[in-house]
Write a protein that holds these residues in place. Structure first.
Motif, short mmCIF file in Angstrom:
data_model
loop_
_atom_site.label_atom_id
_atom_site.label_comp_id
_atom_site.label_asym_id
_atom_site.label_seq_id
_atom_site.Cartn_x
_atom_site.Cartn_y
_atom_site.Cartn_z
N ASN A 171 0.82 -1.22 0.00
CA ASN A 171 0.00 0.00 0.00
C ASN A 171 0.85 1.27 0.00
O ASN A 171 0.52 2.24 -0.68
N ASN A 211 2.23 1.72 -3.38
CA ASN A 211 1.13 2.16 -4.24
C ASN A 211 0.79 3.63 -4.01
O ASN A 211 0.52 4.39 -4.95
N TYR A 244 -5.33 -4.69 -0.88
CA TYR A 244 -5.97 -3.58 -0.17
C TYR A 244 -7.47 -3.53 -0.43
O TYR A 244 -8.24 -3.05 0.41
N LEU A 266 -6.23 3.18 0.07
CA LEU A 266 -4.91 2.62 0.33
C LEU A 266 -4.45 2.92 1.75
O LEU A 266 -4.04 2.01 2.49
N ASN A 295 1.65 -6.45 -6.02
CA ASN A 295 0.32 -6.79 -5.51
C ASN A 295 -0.08 -8.19 -5.92
O ASN A 295 -0.68 -8.94 -5.15
#
Length: 431
Positions: free
Chosen positions: A106, A109, A210, A317, A377
Motif C-alpha cells: 500500500n 502504491n 488492499y 490505500l 500486488n
C-alpha cells in the motif's frame, strides 16, 4: 361516529430504496481499483500489446467477484475486519506477515499514485509535480481525519463518476472495434517475458490485497453507522436483505471497475499502440502523447481522470493499511472516530500517507513504480487470498453463513489464477 378507513389508519409503506442507495462499499472498492496504478498498468498494456489483452478483463471480473464477495461477507457476517478475523485461526506471526505485506504494497502504491497525480496536475496547471503530489497527500489526509465518516463516504461515492472520463477518451478517438472485440473474446496468448509480466500486472492491479481489506472493513463501518444493522451472526433475520444488497453492490462495483479498465486499454491501443508509441515512461507522457493523436479533449480527460481516481484511491490505500495495523495492535480504529478518540489510528494513517509522499518525491519513474506496484500486488495477494477463503468457508468464523459453493469456487479459482500468474512470472524472469 364514523370508523376511520383502512387507508387512513394503515401505516404508510416504506419507500422502496433507490438502486443507487444500495451501492456503497462494493462500488467504492471497485472504483478505487482503477487508481492511477491501474490506469498506468492498463495504459502500458494497451500501448505495448494493443487490443490483444482485452480478454484479461473477462477473466478478472468473475474472479474479482468471488474474492471480493468473500471479503465483504466476512465483514458483514462477523462484524470484524480481515485482520481481526485472521487472528481467530492464524498464528500471530502469520497475521503479522500478512499485515506487513499489505502495508508495504500500500505504501508503494501510495507513492506511485501521488507521483502520477503530481505529473498529471502539472500538465494542466502551472507548478512543479512534486508540489502537487505533496498537496494531494495532505488534502486527502485532512479529509480522512476531519470530515465525518458519513459525509466522507458520500464524497467517495461521487468521486467514482470521475472514471467516466475514460469512457469519454474512447469516444474521442478512432477505435477499431472489430479488433477490440477480437482481442476480448479470442485470447491470443504469447509466452514471452513482456506479455506474461503485463498479464500479471493486470491481474495484480485488479485483484489487490488492499481491496479485500477495505471492502470488509467498510461493511463493518456500515454496521456501526446504521443503528438498525448488526453483524449477521447475531441478527440472522437481516441476512436475506443484507446479503442480497452485498451481492448487488459487489457485482456493480467490480463490473464498473472492469468496464473502465477495458476502456483504458482500448483507448491506449487505438492511439498509442496504433501510432507506434509502445514505451510510456510517465503518466504525463501518456497524456501528452494523446494530444497530437486524439486532440485536446482526450488529453484533458485522461489527465483529469488520473486526479479524480487518485483522490478516490488514496484514502482506500491509506485507510486499509491503517485499519490492518491498528487491528493487529488492538487499537481503536475507523474513519468514524474523532481525532481525540482515534489518535493512534490516525497517526498510523498519517505515517502511511507521509511515507507515500516520501516515495513520490524520491525520483522514481512514475509509470515503472505504478507498473511494478501492480506486479508486487499480484505476488503478495496469494497468501492473503488463501486466508480470506479459509475464513469465508469456516463455520467457526461464519456460523451458518459460510460462503456458498459457487462463490467459494470463484474465490479459490481467483487464488489459483494469482498463484499461477506469479509462478509464470518467475519462470519467464529466470529463463
Amino acid at each position: 361516529m364514523s370508523t376511520p378507513s383502512a387507508s387512513a389508519t394503515a401505516p404508510a409503506a416504506p419507500a422502496k430504496a433507490r438502486w443507487w442507495s444500495k451501492l456503497g462499499p462494493g462500488l467504492i472498492t471497485g472504483a478505487a481499483d482503477d487508481d492511477p496504478s491501474g490506469i498506468a498498468t492498463y495504459t502500458q498494456a494497451g500501448a505495448q500489446l494493443g487490443y490483444g489483452v482485452g480478454w484479461t478483463l473477462l477473466l478478472t471480473y468473475p474472479l474479482m467477484m468471488g474474492i471480493q464477495l468473500a471479503s465483504a461477507r466476512i465483514g458483514r457476517v462477523t462484524g470484524k475486519n480481515l485482520t481481526e478475523t485472521f487472528a481467530r485461526f492464524c498464528p500471530r506471526w502469520m497475521v503479522a506477515t500478512l499485515v506487513s505485506l499489505l502495508l508495504v504494497a500500500n505504501v508503494i502504491n501510495l507513492g506511485a499514485d501521488l507521483s502520477a497525480m503530481g505529473d498529471s496536475a502539472a500538465l494542466v496547471l502551472p507548478g512543479r509535480p512534486a508540489w502537487y503530489a505533496v498537496g494531494f497527500g495532505i488534502v486527502s489526509l485532512l479529509l480522512q481525519v476531519f470530515l465525518p465518516y458519513e459525509r466522507y463516504v458520500r464524497v467517495l461515492k461521487w468521486l467514482t463518476l470521475s472514471l467516466f472520463a475514460y469512457v469519454g477518451v474512447v469516444f474521442a478517438v478512432d477505435v477499431d472495434w472489430a479488433a477490440a472485440l477480437r482481442g476480448t473474446f479470442t485470447p491470443d496468448f504469447h509466452w514471452s517475458r513482456a506479455y506474461v509480466t503485463t498479464v500479471v500486472a493486470i491481474l495484480g492491479t485488479t485483484i489487490s490485497p488492499y481491496l479485500f481489506f477495505w471492502q470488509a472493513s467498510q461493511e463493518v463501518q456500515e454496521i456501526k453507522r446504521v443503528a438498525a444493522d448488526h453483524p449477521l451472526r447475531v441478527a440472522p433475520e437481516q441476512a436475506r436483505t443484507q446479503l442480497r444488497r452485498l451481492r448487488i453492490d459487489t457485482a456493480v462495483g467490480m463490473g464498473f471497475s472492469n468496464l473502465i479498465a477495458f476502456f483504458i486499454i482500448t483507448a491506449a491501443a487505438a492511439t498509442l499502440h496504433a501510432h507506434g508509441q509502445s514505451r510510456i515512461e510517465t503518466t504525463a507522457q501518456a497524456a501528452a502523447a494523446l494530444k497530437p493523436i486524439a486532440g485536446d479533449l482526450a488529453f484533458w480527460l485522461f489527465a483529469l481522470g488520473v486526479l479524480g481516481t487518485g483522490m478516490l484511491a488514496l484514502p482506500v490505500l491509506a485507510g486499509s493499511a491503517a485499519e490492518a495495523v491498528a487491528s493487529y495492535f488492538h487499537l481503536r480504529k475507523g474513519l468514524d472516530l474523532t481525532l481525540a478518540r482515534g489518535r493512534s489510528f490516525y497517526a498510523i494513517l498519517a505515517a502511511a500517507m507521509l511515507l507515500g509522499v516520501g516515495i513520490s518525491l524520491s525520483g522514481l519513474n512514475p509509470i515503472s513504480a505504478l507498473y511494478w506496484a501492480a506486479v508486487i500486488n499480484a505476488v503478495i495477494s496469494v497468501p492473503v487470498m488463501v486466508a480470506v477463503m479459509i475464513a469465508a468457508s469456516s463455520p467457526a468464523v461464519m456460523g451458518q453463513m459460510v460462503l456458498p459453493h459457487k462463490w467459494r469456487l470463484l474465490g479459490w479459482l481467483a487464488t489459483a489464477a494469482m498463484a499461477a500468474a506469479s509462478v509464470a512470472l518467475g519462470v519467464v524472469s529466470f529463463t
